[in-house]
Write an enzyme that holds these catalytic residues in place. Sequence first.
Site, PDB file in Angstrom:
ATOM      1  N   ASP A  55      61.359  61.636  48.902  1.00 28.59           N
ATOM      2  CA  ASP A  55      60.930  62.058  50.223  1.00 28.59           C
ATOM      3  C   ASP A  55      59.458  62.450  50.200  1.00 28.59           C
ATOM      4  O   ASP A  55      58.704  62.223  51.157  1.00 28.59           O
ATOM      5  CB  ASP A  55      61.791  63.246  50.707  1.00 28.59           C
ATOM      6  CG  ASP A  55      62.162  63.144  52.175  1.00 28.59           C
ATOM      7  OD1 ASP A  55      63.303  63.474  52.526  1.00 28.59           O
ATOM      8  OD2 ASP A  55      61.278  62.739  52.966  1.00 28.59           O
ATOM      9  N   HIS A 105      56.668  60.051  51.141  1.00 28.57           N
ATOM     10  CA  HIS A 105      56.242  59.880  52.535  1.00 28.57           C
ATOM     11  C   HIS A 105      54.918  60.605  52.768  1.00 28.57           C
ATOM     12  O   HIS A 105      54.052  60.136  53.487  1.00 28.57           O
ATOM     13  CB  HIS A 105      57.273  60.493  53.498  1.00 28.57           C
ATOM     14  CG  HIS A 105      58.427  59.609  53.823  1.00 28.57           C
ATOM     15  ND1 HIS A 105      58.292  58.431  54.508  1.00 28.57           N
ATOM     16  CD2 HIS A 105      59.750  59.764  53.580  1.00 28.57           C
ATOM     17  CE1 HIS A 105      59.494  57.881  54.665  1.00 28.57           C
ATOM     18  NE2 HIS A 105      60.389  58.662  54.120  1.00 28.57           N
ATOM     19  N   SER A 160      67.122  64.031  59.567  1.00 37.22           N
ATOM     20  CA  SER A 160      65.895  63.279  59.271  1.00 37.22           C
ATOM     21  C   SER A 160      64.731  63.637  60.190  1.00 37.22           C
ATOM     22  O   SER A 160      63.578  63.423  59.833  1.00 37.22           O
ATOM     23  CB  SER A 160      66.164  61.780  59.407  1.00 37.22           C
ATOM     24  OG  SER A 160      67.438  61.458  58.908  1.00 37.22           O
ATOM     25  N   HIS A 181      70.863  67.631  54.129  1.00 37.02           N
ATOM     26  CA  HIS A 181      69.457  67.378  53.802  1.00 37.02           C
ATOM     27  C   HIS A 181      68.642  67.791  55.018  1.00 37.02           C
ATOM     28  O   HIS A 181      68.744  67.162  56.072  1.00 37.02           O
ATOM     29  CB  HIS A 181      69.318  65.875  53.506  1.00 37.02           C
ATOM     30  CG  HIS A 181      67.922  65.371  53.344  1.00 37.02           C
ATOM     31  ND1 HIS A 181      67.409  65.011  52.121  1.00 37.02           N
ATOM     32  CD2 HIS A 181      66.943  65.128  54.243  1.00 37.02           C
ATOM     33  CE1 HIS A 181      66.167  64.552  52.272  1.00 37.02           C
ATOM     34  NE2 HIS A 181      65.865  64.615  53.552  1.00 37.02           N
TER      35      HIS A 181
END
Lengths: 338, 369, 300
Positions: free
Chosen positions: A13, A16, A167, A194
Site C-alpha cells: 500500500d 501508492h 479503500s 483494512h
Amino acid sequence: MPNILISDPTLRDGNHAVRHQLNKSQIAGYAKAADAAGIPIVEVGHGNGLGASSLQVGEGLLDDRTILKVARENLTHSKLGLHVMPGFATINKDIKAAIEIGVDVFRVASHCTEADITQRHIGYIREKGREVYGVLMMSHMASKEILAEEAMKMESYGAEGIVIMDSAGAYLPGDVTERIAHLVSALTIPIGFHAHNNLGMAIANSIAAARAGTSILDGTARGFGAGAGNTQLEVLVAVLEKMGFSTGIDLYKILDAAEVAEKELMKTIPSIKSISVVSGLAGVFSGFAKHVERIAGEYGVDPRDVFFELGRRKVVAGQEDLIIEVAMELAASGKRRS
Amino acid sequence: MKEARVDRVLEDCRQVLGDAVDALGGLRGESVLITGGTGFIGSWLAELVTFLNDHHDFRTRLMLLSSRAHLLIDKAPHLATRKDITLIARDVRSAIEIPSEVGWIIHAAGNPDNRLHASDPAGTIDVIVSGTTSILEASSRLPNLKKFLNISSGLVNGPQPFDLDSIQESWYGGIDCSSVSSAYAEAKRIGETLCAAYRSQYRLPIVNARPFAFIGPYQSLDRPWAINNFIRDGLLGGPIRILGDGETVRSYMYPSDMALWLLRILLHGKVGLTYNVGSPQGVTLRQLAEKIASYFPTNPRIILGLALDRGVRRSKFVPDVNLPQKELGLDLKVNLEEAIRRTILWNKEQSKKRGVYQTIVNDASTNEE
Amino acid sequence: MNANKLKVAIIGSGNIGTDLLIKTLRSTFLECALFIGRNLGSPGMTKAGSLGVRTSDLGIEAILRDPGCWDLVFDATSARDHRYHWSLLENLKKIVIDMTPARVGEMCIPAINLDTCRQSKNVNMVTCGGQASIPLAHLIGKVHEEVEYIEVVSSIASRSAGPATRISIDEYVETTEEGIKLFSGCARSKAILILNPAQPCINMQTTVFAKVKDPDVDKLRSLIGETVKRIQIYVPGYQLLVPPTLENNRIVIMVKVEGLGDYLPRYAGNLDIINCAAIAIAEQYAKEHLTQLHAETRLK
C-alpha cells in the site's frame, strides 16, 4: 487474551504513496526490520497488487518478480504476502510465478460486489497448497448483507478468511462495528479489516473492528500508504496490546521498523491533506489521489470537484482512466479552479 | 496407467458386491436411465452395473444422460466405449422422450459443487427444479416404469444442530429461504416435493435418497470440502490446514458402498420413502486430519485455523442410517481408514498419469454439466 | 429459405447467441436456418421459437446431422466447447465464426482485416475489449515506427457480465493481449477488465494507452475520425470520448460503446460490439457467396 493477526502492507500500500517507485534496498531494509519485529505477514508489491503495474494505475520501478524475490530473501519468520486482483493479474502470467518464488499468503481481491471473479484464482492457489484470503475492496459501497453474501462466495471457493477493505477511508467507527459484527456472525472463517485514514478514523475503525470480532488487522509503518495513508501500525499494535489483545509483535522492534520506514521509504510522513478529506467523503479509492492532482492541474480544474464527480459516478478501484474524462468535462463546462 | 485405475475400481466393485449379487437380480436384462449420468454418482453406478454385466451376465443396458456426455471419454474411457452403455447428450431440462424400454430411472442431475452454487445460484436452481420437472413429466409417459429414484441431498433440511449426533430422514430443521446461499438446498427440497406431487398425482413409483458426504475415486480433489483439502494438502507435502478448531464433525462413505446402496434403494426401496445414504460414523476434522496425515510417510503437521478464541462455529453433518440398514439390510463394507487409503492411492496414480497436479480449475464446472 | 441470403446456424442460446439471432434476422444478407442450444426451456430458445426460427436442443449434433441447411455457423458457447465443436466441424469445410476466447482460427477485427480473414474457415472474434480497442491500437501502430507498449482498460457494467464472462476473465485478458500485439505490432501489451456495479448501468468504456517513441498526437487526431467512422459502420453505438491526447508521457484515447439494445439493454455494449463485428464478417461472406452464386447462375 484474544489474538489479532497483523498483516503489514507497508511495502505494498505504501507503494501508492511513492507512485510505485520503491526500490530493492528499500524493500530489503524494511522487510528485514519487519521480520525482526515478528510481524506475521509482510505484504509487498505494486500498490494495486500483482500484475497491476500499468499505465492505468502507474508503472512500478521494479517488476513483480524482482519485488517478490527481494522480499523473499529478507523474510525468514514472517510470511510473504501479496495482493492480487483478477482482471489485472492472471493465473498463467502472474500467479504461477508468484507461487514459484515462494509467496506464502495470497490475498485475492475484487470489488465488494464482484466476488465471483475470484473463484478460479482462489481455487488455483488453494490447489497449490498456499494460504489464500478473499478481499472485498471499497466495501463501503455495499450493504452488510451484500458483503456477507459476497464473502460467503469467496468462502465457498476456498478462501480461509475474508478481509474487508475501507479503500476510500470512508467509514466511521459505527459503520465498521455493524459490518464486522454481521460478517463474523454470517461466516465460519475469520474476518479481517483494512482501514485508511482519510477521515482520521483509521485507528478508531480498526479498534471497532477488533471489538466486533475481527481476527486480522492491516496496518503500515507510520501509516505509509495511499491517500491519507493506512492505519499507523506501530500505534495500532501498541493500542491493541494495551487493550488486552495479543499480536505477538515486539514493541521496541516494531518502533524500530517504523523508524526504518520513516527514514528509508518516505519523503514525508503521511498526513491528511484536503484532497484526502474530499476523497474520503466522496467514497473514491484512495489510490486515485496522485492521479487526480496531476490531471486536475493539467486541465485547470479543482481536484476536489474531480473527486466529488468521480464519487457521484461511483467509480471503483482500477478506473483511473475516468479521471481524464471527468477533468475534461469539468474544464469544458467552465468549472475552472477559482 | 488406465489399467491401474480400472483395477482399483474393479476391486471395489467386487468387494462391495460380495454376496449381494442376487439381491440385485431385478436389474437383469433391464434398461436403466441415469440423469447426470457422467457425474460422480453416475460414474460409480455405471462401474457397478458394468461389473455385474461382465462378471455375472446381467445384460443390463445403461443410458447415461448428461449435457456433457462426451467428457466421459476423458474421465472413464473404458466406460464411454462400451456397448452396454448409451450416452445421451442432452440437457435434463430440455423436453426429453425417454426410450419406452426404460424400466428404471435414477435422477442424479445437478452439480453439488458449492462454488458453482455461489457463482451461479440462478442456474443451480434452474437445473434442479426445471430438470426434475422435465424428467418427471417424461417418466409419467413411460409404459413400464418400475421405479424412479430421486437423488436429493442431506442438506435439504438445513444445518444439523450440534447437539444432535445424526439426523434421521424424518427430522427437519429450517433453511433461510431468502438467502442466496440456500439456493442448492432449497432447490433440492422442492425437488423432493415435486417428486411427492408426481408420485401422488401421476402414481409414479418414486423413492427418494439423500446422499451425505463421500470420498473416493472419480471425485476431484479441487472440490473445497474438508476431506478433499486435507488429502490434497497431504499429497502436496503438508501441512494439513484445518480452518477452524477442528471440532466440526463429518462422516464419509466410500463410493462403492454408495453405488450399491443406491441400486438396492432403487430396486427395493419403498415407494414414497426417503433413505439417507452416507456413513453414520462421525469424525471430527481434527481426527480426520490426523488419520490422513498418518498415511503419508512425511507425517505432515496439522495446523488449526485462526480466531480460535472467538467462539468458532462448529457444524455437524452425519446421517442416521437405521432405515436403510434395518429395512434393506444395507451396511458399509469400507470403513473410513480404508476409504482414505484407497483415495490417496488413486489420486497418487492419477497425478502420475497427468503430471503433478492437474489443474482442474481450468476446466471450471458450470451449470451446463 | 431465401436464395439471396446466406444460411446461418447459431450454436449457443445464451445472451450472445440470442442477440446474434436478432441481428441475423434483421440482416438483408443472412438468415437463421437453425438456432441451437441444449435446453429448449431457456429464454433464448423461447425467444427463437416466438420469432418462428427453427430450433434444436441437440447441441452440435443438430448441425452435423443437417449440413445442407447451413453455410456458416456462429459458435457462441464456450472456449472449451468450441474446441470440441471445431474438431467435429473442421472437415465440413464450412465457415465457423468463433465468439469464444478459444482462438483456434484467425482473429478478425472487421475495421482492419475484413478482407483477409474471410479466406479462413475459422474466424475468431477476439473479445469485446479487443473489438473496441484493437482498431485504435492498429492506428497507433501505423502512425508510429516503434510502439513499445499498448495497454487497454475496459470497464463494463456488472450486469452485462454473466457467469460465463466471470469464470473466463483470464482468457479474456490473454486473448485481448494477443490481439493487441498482433494488430499493432507492439512489443508488449496488457489488457485490464473492470466490472462496475453502479446503477444506472454504465455503458462499456475502453481506454487505450500507448508508450511510443516520438508520439505524434496530431497525426493520430487527424486520422482517428476515419477509424471511428469505419467502426461505426458496423457498430453504430461506438463513440470517441477523449481524442488522442498525450498525458503523463502516454498516449490516451477513450471510447464508449452503447449497445443497440437488441436483446440485452443498451448498457451491454460489450456484448453488442463483438456481435456486430461477427455479423459484419458474416455479411462479408454472404456478399461473396451470393456474388459467386449469381455468377454460377449466369453461366447456366
